[in-house]
Design an enzyme around this catalytic site. Structure first.
Site, PDB file in Angstrom:
ATOM      1  N   ALA A 128     -66.760  72.580  23.421  1.00  0.00           N
ATOM      2  CA  ALA A 128     -68.014  72.675  24.174  1.00  0.00           C
ATOM      3  C   ALA A 128     -67.741  73.663  25.296  1.00  0.00           C
ATOM      4  CB  ALA A 128     -68.410  71.313  24.727  1.00  0.00           C
ATOM      5  N   SER A 129     -68.468  74.774  25.312  1.00  0.00           N
ATOM      6  CA  SER A 129     -68.179  75.849  26.256  1.00  0.00           C
ATOM      7  C   SER A 129     -68.405  75.419  27.699  1.00  0.00           C
ATOM      8  CB  SER A 129     -69.049  77.066  25.943  1.00  0.00           C
ATOM      9  OG  SER A 129     -68.755  77.582  24.667  1.00  0.00           O
ATOM     10  N   VAL A 130     -67.815  76.171  28.621  1.00  0.00           N
ATOM     11  CA  VAL A 130     -67.984  75.939  30.053  1.00  0.00           C
ATOM     12  C   VAL A 130     -69.479  75.960  30.386  1.00  0.00           C
ATOM     13  CG1 VAL A 130     -67.447  76.825  32.349  1.00  0.00           C
ATOM     14  CG2 VAL A 130     -65.758  77.024  30.509  1.00  0.00           C
TER      15      VAL A 130
END
Length: 404
Positions: free
Chosen positions: A72-74
Site C-alpha cells: 500500500a503506497s505512502v
C-alpha cells in the site's frame, strides 16, 4: 484508574489526511474527501492501526530475498498521484497494479456512481486480496482482473483516466490506445536511473507531460530496460544505465582510481531544499546521464562521495565519469545551513564531464520550478517528425525531453 484509550481509526485517518495536506497534496476537495472517507486500515488488515495510517508504505508481499513485491503506497504519494490524475465524476478509469485495492476504492469514490473503475495485476494472489478487500468495503462495482498490466483491459476501454501504481520503464502501446482523446495517463516512469510520476495528456499521435513529481515504486514485472555493473574491484560502487545508452562498464572499471577533479557550481541549497530537479534536467540535456550508487564503505574511504550515496546522477562517457556531489558551507544548524552543489570527475575527460554537469546544475539553479517537457511517441516515429529535444529510445516508446 487508567482511563486512557488508543486513538480510533477515524482519529488516525484524520491525522493522516492532515499530514498529507501539510506535505502539499490532496490539493482538491474531492481528493481530500476521498482520503477522509475510505478506511485504509481495512485494506491492510495485518498492519496495526498506527501503521495503517502512518505516512508510510505498508509492504504486503515480499520476495524470497526480502524485496518488496507489493504494498500500500505512502498516503502522500497516493494523494499526489490522484491530484495529477484529476478524476471527474463519471470517468472511466483503469488502474495498472491492484495492490491492496485501497487506491481503487479511492478512485471509485472520486468517479462516483456514474463512473467505472477497473484494476488489474499480474499476480493472482494480489488480485484475490484486492477483490476481497473491495467486497468487504462495499466496492463491489470495481472490476478486478488478473493480467499482465502491459496489455491493459480492452474489454472495458476506452478510459478517461489511466493510472499506473507500479514503476514502469516503458509505455506500452495499449495504454495509449485505450485512453480517450484528451484523456490523462499518470505513470511512475523510470529513465536514466530516476523515477518521476508523470501526468501525460493524450494528443492525437503522442502523449505530452503536464506535471512531474519525484517518486519511487516497486518495479513492474517483465520490464528490463535498466542495466547495472560494479565499477570498482570491491564491488562497492555500482553504475546503473539504460539499454539504449552507449555505456560500457568494462571501460569504466577502475575509473575511480584515476585522475580526480572536483568542481563547484556556485549553486547552493538549504537543508530542506530538494535538488532532484538538477538530475531531471540532466536527463534532458546529457545523453550519458545515469545513476551511481556507493556503499558506505566507499563513502567512508573517500573512494566515491556522491550527494546521496544510494542514488545520485552521473555522466559516463567512454572511460571517464563525473558524478553529482555537494559540500556543506555553513554550520550544522538546519535553519541556516547551506550546501554548494558540484561534481567529481575521474578519468581522461573527467574534468570536462564535471564542467558539463555543473553547467546543467547552474541552468537548473536559475529555473528551479520549470521542469523539462516530455513527449512520448510510437517507436516507429521518424526522427524527422519528432519535436526538438533529446531523444530517449525505449522498446515501445520514443521519449523526447526538452528544456523550455
Amino acid at each position: 484508574m487508567n482511563t486512557s484509550t488508543e486513538p480510533t481509526a477515524e482519529a488516525l485517518r484524520a491525522n493522516m489526511v492532515q499530514t498529507v495536506l501539510a506535505a502539499g497534496y490532496a490539493r482538491t476537495e474531492p481528493v481530500e474527501h476521498a482520503m477522509c472517507i475510505v478506511a485504509r486500515h481495512l485494506f491492510v488488515p495485518d498492519a496495526t492501526l498506527a501503521a495503517a495510517y502512518a505516512d508510510d508504505a505498508v509492504i504486503t508481499k515480499r520476495a524470497a530475498d526480502g524485496a518488496a513485491l507489493s504494498c500500500a503506497s505512502v498516503p502522500s504519494v497516493v494523494a499526489m498521484m490522484l491530484d495529477q490524475l484529476d478524476v471527474r465524476p463519471g470517468d472511466r478509469i483503469l488502474e495498472i497494479g491492484a495492490g491492496t485495492g485501497y487506491n481503487a476504492a479511492l478512485l471509485a469514490h472520486l468517479a462516483g456512481s456514474t463512473g467505472a473503475v477497473t484494476t488489474l495485476d499480474i499476480d493472482p494472489e494480489i488480485t484475490g486480496q484486492a477483490r476481497r478487500a473491495l467486497d468487504a468495503t462495499g466496492n463491489h462495482q470495481v472490476q478486478v482482473i488478473t493480467r499482465d498490466g502491459t496489455h491493459g483491459a480492452l474489454e472495458q476501454a476506452p478510459y478517461d483516466r489511466i493510472i499506473v501504481t507500479v514503476g514502469a520503464w516503458d509505455l506500452p502501446a495499449s495504454w495509449f490506445d485505450q485512453l480517450t482523446p484528451g484523456g490523462r495517463l499518470v505513470v511512475p516512469l523510470r529513465w536514466r536511473g530516476q523515477t518521476h510520476s508523470v501526468a501525460f495528456s493524450k494528443e492525437p499521435d503522442h502523449l505530452r507531460s503536464q506535471n512531474l513529481q519525484l517518486c519511487g515504486f516497486v518495479p513492474m514485472i517483465g520490464q528490463h530496460g535498466e542495466q547495472h555493473a560494479a565499477i570498482d574491484d570491491a564491488g562497492d560502487v555500482t553504475l546503473y544505465w539504460d539499454i539504449d545508452q552507449d555505456i560500457t562498464p568494462a571501460d569504466l572499471h577502475g575509473v575511480l582510481q584515476r585522475e580526480r577533479t572536483e568542481a563547484w557550481s556556485g549553486v547552493t541549497v538549504g537543508a530542506e531544499e530538494p535538488f532532484s530537479g538538477a538530475w531531471l534536467r540532466l536527463t534532458a540535456t546529457e545523453p550519458h546521464t545515469c545513476r551511481i550508487a556507493a556503499h558506505p564503505t566507499a563513502v567512508k574511504t573517500g573512494t566515491c562521495t556522491p550527494a546521496i550515496p544510494a542514488r545520485s546522477p552521473a555522466i559516463a562517457e567512454g572511460d571517464s565519469l563525473a558524478y553529482f556531489t555537494y559540500r556543506r558551507l555553513t554550520s550544522n544548524n538546519t535553519e541556516t545551513r547551506r550546501s554548494e552543489l558540484g561534481a567529481v570527475g575521474h578519468g581522461t575527460n573527467g574534468h570536462d564531464l564535471a564542467a558539463r554537469l555543473n553547467d546543467q546544475v547552474r541552468a537548473w539553479g536559475s529555473h528551479r520550478t520549470t521542469p523539462p517537457t516530455i513527449t512520448a511517441h510510437p517507436p516507429n516515429t521518424p526522427l524527422s517528425e519528432l519535436p526538438s529535444g533529446l531523444v530517449i529510445e525505449k522498446e515501445h516508446t520514443r521519449l523526447v525531453m526538452r528544456c523550455e
